[in-house]
Design a protein around this motif. Sequence first.
Motif, short mmCIF file in Angstrom:
data_model
loop_
_atom_site.label_atom_id
_atom_site.label_comp_id
_atom_site.label_asym_id
_atom_site.label_seq_id
_atom_site.Cartn_x
_atom_site.Cartn_y
_atom_site.Cartn_z
N ASN A 39 -19.09 20.18 0.14
CA ASN A 39 -18.55 21.40 -0.46
C ASN A 39 -18.23 21.24 -1.94
O ASN A 39 -17.85 22.19 -2.60
CB ASN A 39 -17.27 21.82 0.28
N SER A 40 -18.33 20.02 -2.47
CA SER A 40 -18.02 19.83 -3.87
C SER A 40 -19.15 20.36 -4.73
O SER A 40 -20.24 20.64 -4.27
CB SER A 40 -17.80 18.34 -4.16
N ALA A 41 -18.89 20.48 -6.03
CA ALA A 41 -19.89 21.04 -6.94
C ALA A 41 -21.06 20.10 -7.10
O ALA A 41 -20.95 18.89 -6.97
CB ALA A 41 -19.25 21.30 -8.30
N ASP A 42 -22.21 20.68 -7.38
CA ASP A 42 -23.40 19.87 -7.63
C ASP A 42 -23.21 19.06 -8.89
O ASP A 42 -22.37 19.35 -9.73
CB ASP A 42 -24.63 20.77 -7.80
N SER A 43 -24.01 18.03 -9.02
CA SER A 43 -23.98 17.25 -10.24
C SER A 43 -24.46 18.11 -11.39
O SER A 43 -25.09 19.14 -11.19
CB SER A 43 -24.86 16.01 -10.08
N PRO A 44 -24.18 17.71 -12.65
CA PRO A 44 -24.59 18.52 -13.79
C PRO A 44 -26.07 18.85 -13.75
O PRO A 44 -26.89 18.09 -13.26
CB PRO A 44 -24.25 17.61 -14.99
N SER A 45 -26.42 20.02 -14.27
CA SER A 45 -27.78 20.53 -14.17
C SER A 45 -28.80 19.58 -14.77
O SER A 45 -29.95 19.58 -14.39
CB SER A 45 -27.87 21.90 -14.84
N GLY A 46 -28.36 18.75 -15.74
CA GLY A 46 -29.30 17.85 -16.37
C GLY A 46 -29.59 16.60 -15.55
O GLY A 46 -30.48 15.84 -15.88
N ASP A 47 -28.81 16.35 -14.48
CA ASP A 47 -28.98 15.16 -13.67
C ASP A 47 -30.09 15.35 -12.65
O ASP A 47 -30.29 16.43 -12.12
CB ASP A 47 -27.68 14.82 -12.94
N LYS A 48 -30.79 14.27 -12.39
CA LYS A 48 -31.85 14.26 -11.37
C LYS A 48 -31.34 13.45 -10.19
O LYS A 48 -31.02 12.27 -10.35
CB LYS A 48 -33.12 13.67 -11.95
N VAL A 49 -31.25 14.06 -9.03
CA VAL A 49 -30.73 13.39 -7.85
C VAL A 49 -31.73 13.52 -6.72
O VAL A 49 -31.88 14.59 -6.13
CB VAL A 49 -29.36 13.97 -7.41
N ILE A 50 -32.46 12.44 -6.43
CA ILE A 50 -33.39 12.39 -5.32
C ILE A 50 -32.93 11.28 -4.38
O ILE A 50 -32.90 10.11 -4.76
CB ILE A 50 -34.84 12.12 -5.79
N VAL A 51 -32.53 11.65 -3.18
CA VAL A 51 -32.04 10.69 -2.20
C VAL A 51 -33.23 10.06 -1.47
O VAL A 51 -34.09 10.77 -0.94
CB VAL A 51 -31.10 11.36 -1.19
N ASP A 52 -33.26 8.74 -1.45
CA ASP A 52 -34.32 7.99 -0.76
C ASP A 52 -33.93 7.89 0.71
O ASP A 52 -33.06 7.11 1.08
CB ASP A 52 -34.46 6.61 -1.39
N LEU A 53 -34.59 8.68 1.55
CA LEU A 53 -34.25 8.70 2.98
C LEU A 53 -34.56 7.37 3.64
O LEU A 53 -33.85 6.95 4.57
CB LEU A 53 -35.01 9.84 3.67
N ASP A 54 -35.59 6.68 3.19
CA ASP A 54 -35.91 5.37 3.76
C ASP A 54 -34.79 4.36 3.49
O ASP A 54 -34.49 3.52 4.34
CB ASP A 54 -37.22 4.84 3.17
N ALA A 55 -34.17 4.45 2.30
CA ALA A 55 -33.07 3.56 1.98
C ALA A 55 -31.86 3.84 2.87
O ALA A 55 -31.14 2.91 3.27
CB ALA A 55 -32.69 3.69 0.51
#
Length: 305
Positions: A39-55
């Motif tokens: 429910n918290s705010a997203d990271s700043p619009s300039g940030d790139k956040v790709i979660v590695d599901l395999d990790a």
Amino acid sequence: MNSLIGKINKDPHFGKDQEYRNFYDGNRCDSALSGESCNSADSPSGDKVIVDLDAIIEKWAMNMWEKTKTKQTAKCDFEDLDILVNWKKVDMVQDDAKFEQTNPIRKTPQQHTLFKTYFTNRTNQDQEYSFKTERTTRQSCGFNFTKGFSREKEGEIKFKFPNEIVEIGGGIRSEHSVECGKDQTKEEEITWGVDSIIKVKPKSRTCASLVINELELTRNFSVETRLKGRLTVTLNNRKDNQFVKLFSHDIVEIIRQAMDKYWLPPNSCIFEIIEVNGTKYARTNKRNKQIFFEKNKISELTQYN
């Protein structure tokens, strides 16, 4: 979605650095995520956040290994194991991509001359000449993911472009498949042709050109994906490839555990756990960018007296 068995190529430092071992003793970062739903705010619009599901799967397998190891299996270090993940019973359900309608970003069009020739009439009467040519160019369509997750095996998502994009896209295909969470550029060959009659006045010269206008257009999009089902992780001894251990668990519960134990990057609010008709899903819906080039053909005639 049926998937192949994927082998995780582990980081050689996995399990050795303190960063990876924090979840063993319950250490947590103050800035990390918490709870079943983010429910918290997203990271700043300039940030790139790709979660590695395999990790995430690897961390879960490592956690299960520590919890269930016996005196016999304890003789083998986790770093000496190969991890095989079977995704066959995990479904990835995807909705159609939604493209923002307002304020697409357009750069100034660039003009390119593909072919040019001259027709000279030295007579005292009008002359007709045949202007026929064909040229091939490449058109790029790029996908830039700023929020989402990636997966090594069978992680494709499909895009169906709305009509307004297809109409101005200079022959771009209406459907594309791309690897989820991975920036990619698709290229297609486009053939441009002209077949016309050029009239040249007496004692004059005419320049005929095949010109295209190239325009870069950026549109934001979002696509909702939902994961459900059960995966199986097999651990084999890397030295002799002998079976050591097998774990199986619901992918939704693994992601929930990852959120509770802060295995996700800080401020990477991409997952939430939902329930639809009694079935639980791990859902993600984040805005990204899609870029493509528009090319329009123009036949130009310039007459010199």
